[in-house]
Design an enzyme around this catalytic site. Structure first.
Site, PDB file in Angstrom:
ATOM      1  N   ASP A   1       0.866  -1.190   0.000  1.00 55.37           N
ATOM      2  CA  ASP A   1       0.000   0.000   0.000  1.00 55.37           C
ATOM      3  C   ASP A   1       0.902   1.238   0.000  1.00 55.37           C
ATOM      4  O   ASP A   1       1.405   1.618   1.039  1.00 55.37           O
ATOM      5  CB  ASP A   1      -0.897  -0.029   1.236  1.00 55.37           C
ATOM      6  CG  ASP A   1      -1.818   1.164   1.333  1.00 55.37           C
ATOM      7  OD1 ASP A   1      -1.850   1.982   0.408  1.00 55.37           O
ATOM      8  OD2 ASP A   1      -2.502   1.286   2.366  1.00 55.37           O
TER       9      ASP A   1
ATOM     10  N   GLU B   1      -1.060  10.598   0.703  1.00 56.43           N
ATOM     11  CA  GLU B   1      -2.405  10.007   0.621  1.00 56.43           C
ATOM     12  C   GLU B   1      -2.863   9.525   1.984  1.00 56.43           C
ATOM     13  O   GLU B   1      -4.025   9.672   2.365  1.00 56.43           O
ATOM     14  CB  GLU B   1      -2.408   8.840  -0.388  1.00 56.43           C
ATOM     15  CG  GLU B   1      -3.799   8.298  -0.719  1.00 56.43           C
ATOM     16  CD  GLU B   1      -4.269   7.143   0.169  1.00 56.43           C
ATOM     17  OE1 GLU B   1      -5.416   6.729   0.025  1.00 56.43           O
ATOM     18  OE2 GLU B   1      -3.508   6.675   1.026  1.00 56.43           O
TER      19      GLU B   1
ATOM     20  N   ASP C   1      -4.853   1.652  -6.262  1.00 53.32           N
ATOM     21  CA  ASP C   1      -4.530   1.435  -4.844  1.00 53.32           C
ATOM     22  C   ASP C   1      -4.910   0.012  -4.468  1.00 53.32           C
ATOM     23  O   ASP C   1      -5.555  -0.695  -5.245  1.00 53.32           O
ATOM     24  CB  ASP C   1      -5.294   2.452  -3.974  1.00 53.32           C
ATOM     25  CG  ASP C   1      -4.540   2.809  -2.696  1.00 53.32           C
ATOM     26  OD1 ASP C   1      -3.721   1.989  -2.226  1.00 53.32           O
ATOM     27  OD2 ASP C   1      -4.772   3.904  -2.163  1.00 53.32           O
TER      28      ASP C   1
ATOM     29  N   HIS D   1      -2.125  -2.343   5.986  1.00 47.47           N
ATOM     30  CA  HIS D   1      -1.472  -1.549   7.036  1.00 47.47           C
ATOM     31  C   HIS D   1      -0.800  -2.431   8.088  1.00 47.47           C
ATOM     32  O   HIS D   1      -0.842  -2.134   9.282  1.00 47.47           O
ATOM     33  CB  HIS D   1      -2.461  -0.573   7.688  1.00 47.47           C
ATOM     34  CG  HIS D   1      -2.775   0.599   6.796  1.00 47.47           C
ATOM     35  ND1 HIS D   1      -3.249   1.812   7.264  1.00 47.47           N
ATOM     36  CD2 HIS D   1      -2.661   0.754   5.456  1.00 47.47           C
ATOM     37  CE1 HIS D   1      -3.422   2.642   6.259  1.00 47.47           C
ATOM     38  NE2 HIS D   1      -3.081   2.027   5.143  1.00 47.47           N
TER      39      HIS D   1
HETATM   40 ZN    ZN Z   1      -3.247   3.184  -0.148  1.00 49.36          ZN
END
Ligand code: ZN
Length: 334
Positions: A166, A196, A219, A305
């Site tokens: 990401d 972002e 994305d 994440h």
């Molecule tokens: Zn992203």
């Protein structure tokens, strides 16, 4: 391997690039694409904007270069660092991770003694760089320095695991599609955006200056294919996901339908994505000036994440193929 440029992908995944300090990854991308475009520049905020000129529709593609990070807020007398999060961090995932600063300093995330796991919050955690005093710590880090998860990217014959998918994988798809582009009428801006993860900031200013007829963001998106996952009709291996909505956008039907049409006509597998949380650069782009019809091509990704985000190479390959087809054909938006 699978026709994927593994060396480039590994290099991109290993490059330090927290939100607000994207220079290193910007340089990697610039040297990779400069010979394939007519113009390339870095704007005031740090967005890398590359243009392949054409007389047709002005299309903006956006993939974000930044990654989530932890920023040092305080150094205590014993040399432990307190931090603030730059982008979304789960305390449970953050605990016990290794982190790396721009100068190569590596630390681990420790926790205060907690009565219950429910008390596990980011403000109970600290970074331990092995310093024995504040003075010793200050030789290596300063207030305001950012660190990112430290892990070596893994790429085998099926999957990629890394802390930076990401959105390095979105940028990678844009780069590889650009290199494969043959003739196109379209006037295409490949924008590698900054910040972002802290609120789609780079995309906002880039879209204002480009003033595109249409935009597509690239994305990662979540999946619903792991044990007892939240219901979601996106799976690893079923192809690129064409976004219908997330928290930042309801994708323009004409853009979404054009993307679906290109997938169908070219026999590229695809899936439809409704993401109930989160957003991406299109969220900012579509609200620019008097509005920009926008869509999103998402690469399905597990464990977002975290230090072990996972995508399948087949999805990456099909995303590149779909992007090339989207860009080579005349867009009919009327
Ligand atoms: Zn992203």
């Amino acid at each position: 391997m699978n026709g994927i440029n593994i060396d480039l992908l590994k290099n991109m995944l290993s490059t330090y690039s927290p939100s607000g300090n994207e220079l290193k990854i910007s340089e990697v991308i610039k040297s990779e694409i400069k010979d394939f475009v007519d113009e390339i520049k870095t704007d005031a905020l740090g967005n890398l904007i590359a243009r392949k000129k054409g007389s047709g529709k002005k299309i903006m593609l956006a993939g974000h270069m930044d990654q989530i990070a932890l920023m040092v807020t305080y150094i205590d007398d014993k040399g432990f660092l307190r931090f603030s999060n730059i982008g979304g961090f789960s305390p449970a995932i953050t605990l016990s991770q290794r982190v790396i600063f721009e100068n190569g300093t590596i630390g681990v995330i420790g926790s205060e003694k907690l009565e219950s796991l429910k008390d596990l919050k980011l403000d109970k955690l600290y970074i331990d760089i092995g310093a024995s005093s504040k003075e010793e710590a200050e030789l290596k880090v300063s207030i305001g320095d950012s660190c990112v998860y430290f892990s070596t990217p893994l790429i085998d014959d099926k999957k990629v695991i890394s802390q930076a998918l990401d959105d390095r994988i979105g940028c990678f798809v844009m780069i590889e599609a650009l290199k494969k582009l043959t003739d196109t009428n379209n006037d295409i801006y490949f924008v590698f955006t900054v910040q972002e993860e802290v609120g789609l900031r780079g995309a906002k200013t880039a879209a204002y200056s480009i003033d595109p007829d249409l935009a597509i963001a690239f994305d990662v998106t979540a999946t619903g294919d792991t044990p007892k996952a939240k219901s979601m009709a996106v799976k690893l291996g079923d192809g690129p996901a064409i976004k219908i909505k997330d928290n930042s956008i309801l994708c323009h039907p004409k853009v979404k339908n054009y993307m679906i049409q290109q997938a169908k006509e070219n026999n590229i597998p695809y899936q439809l994505e409704v993401l109930e949380l989160g957003g991406t650069d299109s969220g900012a782009i579509h609200l620019t000036r008097s509005g920009v019809p926008s869509g999103v091509l998402s690469i399905p990704c597990r464990y977002l994440h975290s230090d072990c985000e996972m995508v399948f190479l087949s999805d990456v390959k099909n995303s590149i193929e779909l992007t090339k087809n989207i860009l080579e054909n005349d867009l009919i938006l009327n």
